[in-house]
Design a protein around this motif. Structure first.
Motif, PDB file in Angstrom:
ATOM      1  N   ILE A   1       0.877  -1.173   0.000  1.00 58.72           N
ATOM      2  CA  ILE A   1       0.000   0.000   0.000  1.00 58.72           C
ATOM      3  C   ILE A   1       0.912   1.220   0.000  1.00 58.72           C
ATOM      4  O   ILE A   1       1.452   1.611   1.034  1.00 58.72           O
ATOM      5  CB  ILE A   1      -0.949   0.006   1.213  1.00 58.72           C
TER       6      ILE A   1
ATOM      7  N   ASN B   1      -3.407   3.316  -2.802  1.00 51.89           N
ATOM      8  CA  ASN B   1      -4.138   4.110  -1.806  1.00 51.89           C
ATOM      9  C   ASN B   1      -4.716   3.195  -0.735  1.00 51.89           C
ATOM     10  O   ASN B   1      -4.764   1.966  -0.910  1.00 51.89           O
ATOM     11  CB  ASN B   1      -5.242   4.944  -2.459  1.00 51.89           C
ATOM     12  N   GLY B   2      -5.159   3.805   0.360  1.00 52.58           N
ATOM     13  CA  GLY B   2      -5.638   3.033   1.500  1.00 52.58           C
ATOM     14  C   GLY B   2      -6.867   2.200   1.220  1.00 52.58           C
ATOM     15  O   GLY B   2      -6.959   1.044   1.647  1.00 52.58           O
ATOM     16  N   HIS B   3      -7.831   2.749   0.482  1.00 55.11           N
ATOM     17  CA  HIS B   3      -9.063   2.019   0.204  1.00 55.11           C
ATOM     18  C   HIS B   3      -8.788   0.748  -0.601  1.00 55.11           C
ATOM     19  O   HIS B   3      -9.279  -0.342  -0.266  1.00 55.11           O
ATOM     20  CB  HIS B   3     -10.050   2.921  -0.546  1.00 55.11           C
TER      21      HIS B   3
ATOM     22  N   ILE C   1      -6.922  -1.884   1.578  1.00 53.03           N
ATOM     23  CA  ILE C   1      -7.790  -2.632   2.490  1.00 53.03           C
ATOM     24  C   ILE C   1      -8.545  -3.719   1.731  1.00 53.03           C
ATOM     25  O   ILE C   1      -8.657  -4.861   2.203  1.00 53.03           O
ATOM     26  CB  ILE C   1      -8.770  -1.675   3.193  1.00 53.03           C
TER      27      ILE C   1
ATOM     28  N   LEU D   1       2.969  -0.779   4.389  1.00 58.76           N
ATOM     29  CA  LEU D   1       1.998   0.310   4.442  1.00 58.76           C
ATOM     30  C   LEU D   1       2.708   1.657   4.568  1.00 58.76           C
ATOM     31  O   LEU D   1       3.469   1.879   5.509  1.00 58.76           O
ATOM     32  CB  LEU D   1       1.063   0.095   5.644  1.00 58.76           C
TER      33      LEU D   1
ATOM     34  N   MET E   1      -7.053   8.658   3.008  1.00 54.35           N
ATOM     35  CA  MET E   1      -6.882   7.876   4.230  1.00 54.35           C
ATOM     36  C   MET E   1      -5.400   7.627   4.481  1.00 54.35           C
ATOM     37  O   MET E   1      -4.724   7.013   3.664  1.00 54.35           O
ATOM     38  CB  MET E   1      -7.626   6.534   4.106  1.00 54.35           C
ATOM     39  N   ASP E   2      -4.881   8.104   5.617  1.00 50.01           N
ATOM     40  CA  ASP E   2      -3.455   7.909   5.881  1.00 50.01           C
ATOM     41  C   ASP E   2      -3.183   6.511   6.425  1.00 50.01           C
ATOM     42  O   ASP E   2      -4.097   5.730   6.699  1.00 50.01           O
ATOM     43  CB  ASP E   2      -2.918   8.983   6.824  1.00 50.01           C
ATOM     44  N   GLY E   3      -1.878   6.202   6.572  1.00 50.11           N
ATOM     45  CA  GLY E   3      -1.490   4.857   6.980  1.00 50.11           C
ATOM     46  C   GLY E   3      -1.952   4.475   8.368  1.00 50.11           C
ATOM     47  O   GLY E   3      -2.231   3.299   8.640  1.00 50.11           O
TER      48      GLY E   3
ATOM     49  N   VAL F   1      -5.521   3.339   7.996  1.00 45.79           N
ATOM     50  CA  VAL F   1      -5.538   2.059   7.279  1.00 45.79           C
ATOM     51  C   VAL F   1      -5.153   0.922   8.222  1.00 45.79           C
ATOM     52  O   VAL F   1      -5.787  -0.140   8.239  1.00 45.79           O
ATOM     53  CB  VAL F   1      -4.580   2.100   6.073  1.00 45.79           C
TER      54      VAL F   1
END
Length: 308
Positions: free
Chosen positions: A18, A44-46, A49, A62, A69-71, A74
């Motif tokens: 990520i 990206n975070g989304h 995940i 990560l 969305m930051d690490g 996440v």
């Protein structure tokens, strides 16, 4: 979803990346592929995940600073459903950022720019640690603790892990993690030490641990501990009244011996403090009158005296 796959087969070791920086993402893909992983790369975070949920990776790297969305967020979301080994990568070198990442659920961290050989060594050290299993996880996931052989040459000696891949769980070696510390002078040490209750269980002041089954309970109530918290708790309990230094415990979590070429930084020691603080909260232990984790100021930790 913006995911690229390193290999087609899904029966080998899986890793998810990520990372929003394309150059670093490609570097991580190369490093992890050479280490024998099938790689799923997200930006990206989304998407990250979703990839972790879909592929159930052994390891996830990560990034901290990502748009949206930051690490940290996440990591918190991943920990609601996944026990993937989480390595956080950050360009921030402030101690608070590292500690925040560990509190969010990261197993380890590296600051950018990082050395590829060090990343590989740290991941292999994580894989040597037994994995905490939840009741709903498939039994096959236990194989994560035993990495598959790789076809690439091993890292250079300076970065290679020093502990053998088949090292026994923490606490079974008599000298590998021994830390210098003054012995307890009290004549009742043996009576105060944790007592073996048979069948692999160790008990101390209502706390029961089984290292082989990786189970922990307190006064009959199951404890929900992370891998790191469990390893630290077992190390302290099995060491009884012998002091374990912060450096010693940091090396133990990496699967390395106490006599090592690896340097233990102040950030590593602070990470141990954060994990021990989280562990105290879950135990409901007191700093002033501890029942399990006694702090030896300026040195480390040892098992508190018995209530009896």
């Amino acid at each position: 979803m913006g995911i690229t796959v390193g290999y087609e087969a899904q029966d080998r070791r899986m890793a998810v990346i990520i990372e929003d920086d394309a150059d670093i993402r490609h570097l991580l893909e190369s490093v992890l592929t050479q280490a024998g992983f099938d790689v799923i790369a997200t930006s990206n975070g989304h998407d990250g995940i979703q990839a972790v949920r879909a592929y159930e990776p052994i390891v996830t790297t990560l990034d901290v600073s990502m748009p949206g969305m930051d690490g940290f967020e996440v990591a918190k979301r991943l920990r609601t459903f996944s026990q993937t080994y989480l390595v956080m990568l950050t360009a921030r070198d402030e101690e608070i950022d590292t500690l925040q990442g560990l509190e969010a659920g990261a197993d380890d961290y590296l600051t950018k720019p990082f050395r590829p050989r060090e990343l590989r060594a740290r991941i292999e050290a994580l894989l040597r640690r037994p994995r905490m299993m939840s009741a709903g996880e498939p039994a096959a996931a236990a194989a994560m603790a035993t990495p598959a052989p790789t076809t690439t040459a091993p890292p250079a000696p300076a970065a290679a892990p020093l502990a053998p891949a088949a090292a026994p769980p923490p606490g079974t070696r008599t000298g590998a993690h021994a830390a210098p510390g003054a012995p307890d002078a009290a004549s009742t040490v043996d009576r105060q030490a944790a007592q073996d209750t048979g069948e692999g269980w160790i008990e101390h002041n209502g706390l029961r641990l089984n290292r082989e089954m990786r189970l922990a309970s307190l006064d009959g109530r199951d404890l929900e501990l992370t891998r790191t918290e469990f390893d630290l708790l077992v190390a302290v309990v099995e060491s009884k009244r012998r002091v374990r230094t912060k450096a010693d415990l940091a090396l133990l979590l990496r699967g390395e011996s106490y006599v090592t070429a690896y340097y233990v930084t102040e950030a590593d020691k602070r990470a141990v403090e954060v994990h021990m603080g989280n562990l105290r909260k879950k135990l409901g232990d007191s700093l002033t009158t501890p029942r399990w984790l006694e702090t030896v100021r300026g040195v480390g930790y040892r098992l508190a005296a018995s209530d009896e």
